[in-house]
Design an enzyme around this catalytic site. Structure first.
Site, PDB file in Angstrom:
ATOM      1  N   HIS A  55       0.818  -1.225   0.000  1.00  0.00           N
ATOM      2  CA  HIS A  55       0.000   0.000   0.000  1.00  0.00           C
ATOM      3  C   HIS A  55       0.849   1.272   0.000  1.00  0.00           C
ATOM      4  O   HIS A  55       0.314   2.371  -0.110  1.00  0.00           O
ATOM      5  CB  HIS A  55      -1.002   0.000   1.175  1.00  0.00           C
ATOM      6  CG  HIS A  55      -0.403   0.280   2.508  1.00  0.00           C
ATOM      7  ND1 HIS A  55      -0.175  -0.698   3.448  1.00  0.00           N
ATOM      8  CD2 HIS A  55       0.010   1.450   3.077  1.00  0.00           C
ATOM      9  CE1 HIS A  55       0.349  -0.139   4.526  1.00  0.00           C
ATOM     10  NE2 HIS A  55       0.468   1.144   4.328  1.00  0.00           N
ATOM     11  N   ASP A  99      -0.033  -7.744   1.812  1.00  0.00           N
ATOM     12  CA  ASP A  99       0.420  -6.343   1.757  1.00  0.00           C
ATOM     13  C   ASP A  99       1.948  -6.311   1.786  1.00  0.00           C
ATOM     14  O   ASP A  99       2.573  -5.985   2.790  1.00  0.00           O
ATOM     15  CB  ASP A  99      -0.184  -5.581   2.940  1.00  0.00           C
ATOM     16  CG  ASP A  99       0.060  -4.080   2.861  1.00  0.00           C
ATOM     17  OD1 ASP A  99       0.508  -3.605   1.799  1.00  0.00           O
ATOM     18  OD2 ASP A  99      -0.211  -3.382   3.869  1.00  0.00           O
ATOM     19  N   GLY A 190       1.934   6.112   9.342  1.00  0.00           N
ATOM     20  CA  GLY A 190       3.208   6.682   8.926  1.00  0.00           C
ATOM     21  C   GLY A 190       4.387   5.749   9.066  1.00  0.00           C
ATOM     22  O   GLY A 190       5.432   5.965   8.474  1.00  0.00           O
ATOM     23  N   SER A 192       4.063   2.627   8.203  1.00  0.00           N
ATOM     24  CA  SER A 192       3.778   1.611   7.207  1.00  0.00           C
ATOM     25  C   SER A 192       5.007   1.181   6.440  1.00  0.00           C
ATOM     26  O   SER A 192       5.831   2.011   6.061  1.00  0.00           O
ATOM     27  CB  SER A 192       2.781   2.162   6.189  1.00  0.00           C
ATOM     28  OG  SER A 192       1.489   2.024   6.674  1.00  0.00           O
TER      29      SER A 192
END
Length: 239
Positions: A55, A99, A190, A192
């Protein structure tokens, strides 16, 4: 739960009860920038490859290695163009499944004491295992002239049963939960794409969690790197 439209800020800032990392003690930590704006964390896993969350691909990105303070030139940074981004073919932005994304650097990283790859976990973590997570999550909404250093915190792997109880119908074996009992420091918006490191191996990628992350008592959810070990090796070898 965070939605796909949150992808730009990343799905996950460390809660401020984390602490500044010892400078350059995480030489695998990478930062992903979209133009001049910080976007996500990532991990260097070989001189040519960086691993992050799927993502995090929101536009044209480049990678910065060897960084500690995002907006201060320290002389240790390496700026790397991305030659190829490979998102897992099973990635589903709605339910955060798979992901995970590989980034091939245009030029190999120069390995030194500030820039070193991290090995991939080939075995899955045990509940209760102590791990570290690091990130610049607070940088997402900070002006570019603010000093932003890398934050670290120690958290525990949460059992699958407890993880499922916290997020019914939202987690599967491709995910692993980690946090502290009763909430507290954890990854957040943030961070991620950043590394969850257990026993010196990359065990997880910061993926998603509860909103707002600063006040939730729930653990955060990470892409379970051990489940992708074969896919990662095969994909890097083929590319």
């Amino acid at each position: 739960l965070w939605l796909c439209i949150w992808a730009a800020p990343g799905a996950m800032g460390l809660k401020l009860r984390g602490h500044p990392c010892h400078p350059h003690a995480q030489p695998w930590q990478a930062a992903i920038f979209e133009r001049s704006k910080y976007n996500c964390g990532a991990s260097l896993i070989s001189s040519r490859w960086v691993l992050t969350a799927a993502h995090c691909l929101t536009g044209p990105i480049h990678v910065r290695l060897g960084d500690y303070n995002l907006y201060v030139r320290e002389g240790t940074e390496q700026y790397k163009a991305v030659a190829k981004s490979i998102i897992h073919p099973g990635y589903n932005c709605t339910d955060h499944d798979n992901d995970i994304m590989l980034l091939k650097l245009q030029n190999p990283a120069r390995l030194n004491r500030y820039v070193q790859p991290l090995g991939l976990a080939s075995r899955c973590a045990e509940p209760g295992e102590l791990c570290s997570v690091s990130g610049w999550g607070i940088a997402l909404n900070a002006p570019e002239n603010i000093s932003i250093i890398l934050y670290c915190t120690m958290i525990h792997i949460v059992s699958d049963e407890q993880c499922t109880a916290n997020f019914p119908r939202h987690v599967n074996e491709n995910m692993v939960c980690a946090g502290l009992k009763g909430g507290g420091t954890d990854s957040c918006e943030g961070d991620s794409g950043g590394p969850l490191v257990c026993n010196g191996k990359l065990q997880g990628i910061v993926s998603w969690g509860d909103v707002p992350c600063v006040s939730t008592m729930k653990p955060s959810v990470y892409t379970n790197v051990c489940k992708y070990y074969d896919w990662l090796l095969a994909t890097m070898w083929a590319n």
